[in-house]
Design a protein around this motif. Structure first.
Motif, PDB file in Angstrom:
ATOM      1  N   LYS A   1      16.081  47.841  20.439  1.00 45.11           N
ATOM      2  CA  LYS A   1      17.532  47.950  20.568  1.00 45.11           C
ATOM      3  C   LYS A   1      17.897  49.436  20.688  1.00 45.11           C
ATOM      4  CE  LYS A   1      21.421  45.611  18.370  1.00 45.11           C
ATOM      5  NZ  LYS A   1      21.739  44.794  17.195  1.00 45.11           N
ATOM      6  N   LYS A   2      17.291  50.231  19.829  1.00 45.10           N
ATOM      7  CA  LYS A   2      17.542  51.670  19.795  1.00 45.10           C
ATOM      8  C   LYS A   2      17.178  52.313  21.134  1.00 45.10           C
ATOM      9  CE  LYS A   2      15.086  54.801  17.415  1.00 45.10           C
ATOM     10  NZ  LYS A   2      14.201  55.017  16.262  1.00 45.10           N
ATOM     11  N   TYR A   3      16.079  51.836  21.756  1.00 48.48           N
ATOM     12  CA  TYR A   3      15.635  52.416  23.024  1.00 48.48           C
ATOM     13  C   TYR A   3      16.396  51.837  24.217  1.00 48.48           C
ATOM     14  CZ  TYR A   3      11.817  54.795  20.685  1.00 48.48           C
ATOM     15  OH  TYR A   3      11.100  55.623  19.874  1.00 48.48           O
ATOM     16  N   GLY A   4      17.263  50.881  23.965  1.00 48.90           N
ATOM     17  CA  GLY A   4      18.106  50.337  25.030  1.00 48.90           C
ATOM     18  C   GLY A   4      17.360  49.535  26.079  1.00 48.90           C
ATOM     19  N   VAL A   5      16.238  48.914  25.695  1.00 47.96           N
ATOM     20  CA  VAL A   5      15.492  48.101  26.660  1.00 47.96           C
ATOM     21  C   VAL A   5      15.863  46.626  26.502  1.00 47.96           C
ATOM     22  CG1 VAL A   5      13.546  49.659  26.987  1.00 47.96           C
ATOM     23  CG2 VAL A   5      13.556  48.080  25.044  1.00 47.96           C
TER      24      VAL A   5
ATOM     25  N   LEU B   1       1.854  52.122  17.302  1.00 47.92           N
ATOM     26  CA  LEU B   1       0.979  52.027  18.459  1.00 47.92           C
ATOM     27  C   LEU B   1       1.449  50.888  19.373  1.00 47.92           C
ATOM     28  CD1 LEU B   1      -1.657  53.281  19.518  1.00 47.92           C
ATOM     29  CD2 LEU B   1      -2.884  51.419  18.396  1.00 47.92           C
ATOM     30  N   MET B   2       1.774  49.773  18.760  1.00 52.98           N
ATOM     31  CA  MET B   2       2.209  48.601  19.513  1.00 52.98           C
ATOM     32  C   MET B   2       3.502  48.884  20.274  1.00 52.98           C
ATOM     33  SD  MET B   2       2.096  44.971  17.594  1.00 52.98           S
ATOM     34  CE  MET B   2       2.180  43.561  18.677  1.00 52.98           C
ATOM     35  N   ILE B   3       4.474  49.427  19.570  1.00 57.89           N
ATOM     36  CA  ILE B   3       5.775  49.711  20.189  1.00 57.89           C
ATOM     37  C   ILE B   3       5.613  50.719  21.324  1.00 57.89           C
ATOM     38  CG2 ILE B   3       8.010  50.835  19.747  1.00 57.89           C
ATOM     39  CD1 ILE B   3       8.120  49.300  17.154  1.00 57.89           C
ATOM     40  N   ASN B   4       4.763  51.720  21.100  1.00 58.19           N
ATOM     41  CA  ASN B   4       4.496  52.702  22.141  1.00 58.19           C
ATOM     42  C   ASN B   4       3.907  52.082  23.390  1.00 58.19           C
ATOM     43  OD1 ASN B   4       5.213  55.358  21.958  1.00 58.19           O
ATOM     44  ND2 ASN B   4       3.797  55.712  20.257  1.00 58.19           N
ATOM     45  N   LYS B   5       2.921  51.215  23.181  1.00 58.85           N
ATOM     46  CA  LYS B   5       2.274  50.537  24.318  1.00 58.85           C
ATOM     47  C   LYS B   5       3.301  49.718  25.098  1.00 58.85           C
ATOM     48  CE  LYS B   5      -2.490  49.817  22.772  1.00 58.85           C
ATOM     49  NZ  LYS B   5      -3.413  48.823  22.235  1.00 58.85           N
ATOM     50  N   VAL B   6       4.156  49.011  24.377  1.00 56.36           N
ATOM     51  CA  VAL B   6       5.176  48.174  25.026  1.00 56.36           C
ATOM     52  C   VAL B   6       6.129  49.036  25.843  1.00 56.36           C
ATOM     53  CG1 VAL B   6       7.154  46.654  24.611  1.00 56.36           C
ATOM     54  CG2 VAL B   6       5.065  46.339  23.283  1.00 56.36           C
ATOM     55  N   LEU B   7       6.613  50.105  25.243  1.00 62.22           N
ATOM     56  CA  LEU B   7       7.586  50.959  25.935  1.00 62.22           C
ATOM     57  C   LEU B   7       6.968  51.629  27.160  1.00 62.22           C
ATOM     58  CD1 LEU B   7       9.465  52.532  22.890  1.00 62.22           C
ATOM     59  CD2 LEU B   7      10.354  50.842  24.510  1.00 62.22           C
ATOM     60  N   GLU B   8       5.721  52.109  27.017  1.00 63.87           N
ATOM     61  CA  GLU B   8       5.024  52.735  28.146  1.00 63.87           C
ATOM     62  C   GLU B   8       4.859  51.735  29.295  1.00 63.87           C
ATOM     63  OE1 GLU B   8       3.922  55.805  29.068  1.00 63.87           O
ATOM     64  OE2 GLU B   8       5.278  56.308  27.415  1.00 63.87           O
ATOM     65  N   GLU B   9       4.410  50.533  28.945  1.00 64.67           N
ATOM     66  CA  GLU B   9       4.178  49.501  29.959  1.00 64.67           C
ATOM     67  C   GLU B   9       5.490  49.121  30.658  1.00 64.67           C
ATOM     68  OE1 GLU B   9       1.432  48.464  31.158  1.00 64.67           O
ATOM     69  OE2 GLU B   9       2.123  46.739  32.335  1.00 64.67           O
TER      70      GLU B   9
END
Ligand code: AMP
Ligand code: MG
Length: 344
Positions: A282-286, A254-262
């Motif tokens: 790292k995997k998502y390249g952000v 949930l946390m990682i999702n919120k961060v990526l969405e934001e």
């Protein structure tokens, strides 16, 4: 203004250097010095003229009172009306990263306490700070050595950036141990002590000594403070110019999702994440940097202000992952919630 900068190794202290800085204090000058929490900007706490210079150097509002730093237990009796029973309890936490609000004696100038009849007193555990106070022979009034509104300084480069040219003396003294400001506890409101500001000494430790402890909602940083009791709290200690978005601790995915969405809302955000989540970002390249880990909240605290200073105005958003409200985590979350413009 000409600023003298000296470096003192806390593990191999050259006393002559501290004596010189102590002389500056005696002459009503301003001295930046290391403590175990953050760097402090000090002056003779019994001199109105000297204390005024602290407010001027920081651009600090006069209604935000200062902490009086002392070098021994006896000083509590000299500057406050503390009972012997209470002093016995307080003594168990000395020296250390905790400040006690007590009824003040006449000798403490009103400028230190912002006109209040109480004074905040702390005995720091840093050897350089203790020696400076001892050699000066007076209590040292000192807030954090940053320009008002900036994060408290935890590295020498922070104090040089904020205070060089504004103070008489800067002592550089190794790494700070905690990286966040002292716990402030009010002992003047009846029998139960109140935490006005959470810090390195956690409530559990205070409960061991004082029994019951009251933690008001504002200590978590979720609501506004009661300004009468906690005068400094009406000023946001740190409001970054770059928007800071805080993601509260929750279930991993949930946390990682919120961060990526934001993060999709910005062009050049930085994610200040927990070590345990780094591989995913790292995997998502952000763009990310590790601010701390779930394993050791003390590490998070000590890096907190350093990271916020590092990225403010360098990115268009700082998205910060939070930790739980326990131990020193309460203090970390208090600072982050107050700095955040949005909490998810
Ligand atoms: P700083 O020096 O910037 O770390 O802030 C000192 C903190 O101590 C502020 O948050 C003040 O509100 C608090 N403080 C200092 N003196 C008093 C006092 N007499 N009563 C209540 N809080 C105080
Ligand atoms: Mg401060």
């Amino acid at each position: 203004m000409e600023t003298i900068v000296v470096e003192i190794d806390p593990l191999n202290i050259e006393e002559s250097k501290i004596k010189e800085a102590a002389n500056a204090i005696k002459e009503d000058k301003t001295v930046v010095f290391p403590t175990e929490t953050v760097y402090g900007l000090g002056a003779n706490g019994l001199s109105e003229n000297a204390v005024k210079k602290i407010f001027d150097a920081k651009g600090r509002p006069y209604d935000n009172p200062l902490i009086l730093h002392v070098a021994d237990v006896r000083s509590f009796l000299e500057y406050t009306y503390i009972s012997y029973t209470l002093l016995e309890k307080v003594e168990r936490l000395l020296p250390g990263p905790v400040t006690f609000v007590l009824k003040k004696k006449e000798i403490v100038p009103n400028i230190v306490t912002a006109g209040k009849d109480t004074v905040a007193v702390r005995m720091p555990a840093h050897p350089v700070a203790l020696k400076l106070i001892k050699f000066a022979g007076v209590p040292i009034a000192a807030p954090s050595a940053n320009i008002s509104g900036k994060p408290s300084p935890t590295l020498s480069e922070h104090v040089l950036k904020d205070m060089y040219g504004k103070v008489d003396y800067i002592i550089i003294g190794g790494l700070v141990q905690f990286g966040i400001e002292s716990t402030v506890i009010d002992l003047t409101q009846g029998k139960v002590p109140i935490i006005l500001r959470p810090g390195p000494i956690p409530p559990e430790k205070l409960k061991e000594i004082f029994g019951d402890i009251f933690i008001p909602e504002f200590a978590y940083g979720r609501t506004e403070a009661d300004y009468v009791k906690s005068p400094g709290m009406k000023y946001r200690h740190y409001a970054p110019n770059t928007p800071l978005i805080l993601v509260e601790q929750s279930h991993f995915d949930l946390m990682i999702n919120k961060v990526l969405e934001e993060s999709k809302n910005y062009h050049n955000p930085i994610i200040l994440c927990l070590k345990e989540h780094a591989n995913y970002f790292k995997k998502y390249g952000v763009n990310f940097d590790i601010i701390g880990s779930e394993e050791n909240y003390y590490e998070f605290a000590v890096k907190l202000f350093e990271m916020l200073r590092k990225y403010d105005e360098k990115v268009d958003a700082m998205i910060v992952e939070g930790i739980e409200d326990r131990g020193i985590g309460i203090a970390v979350m208090n600072r982050l919630r107050k700095a955040a413009c949005k909490i998810l």
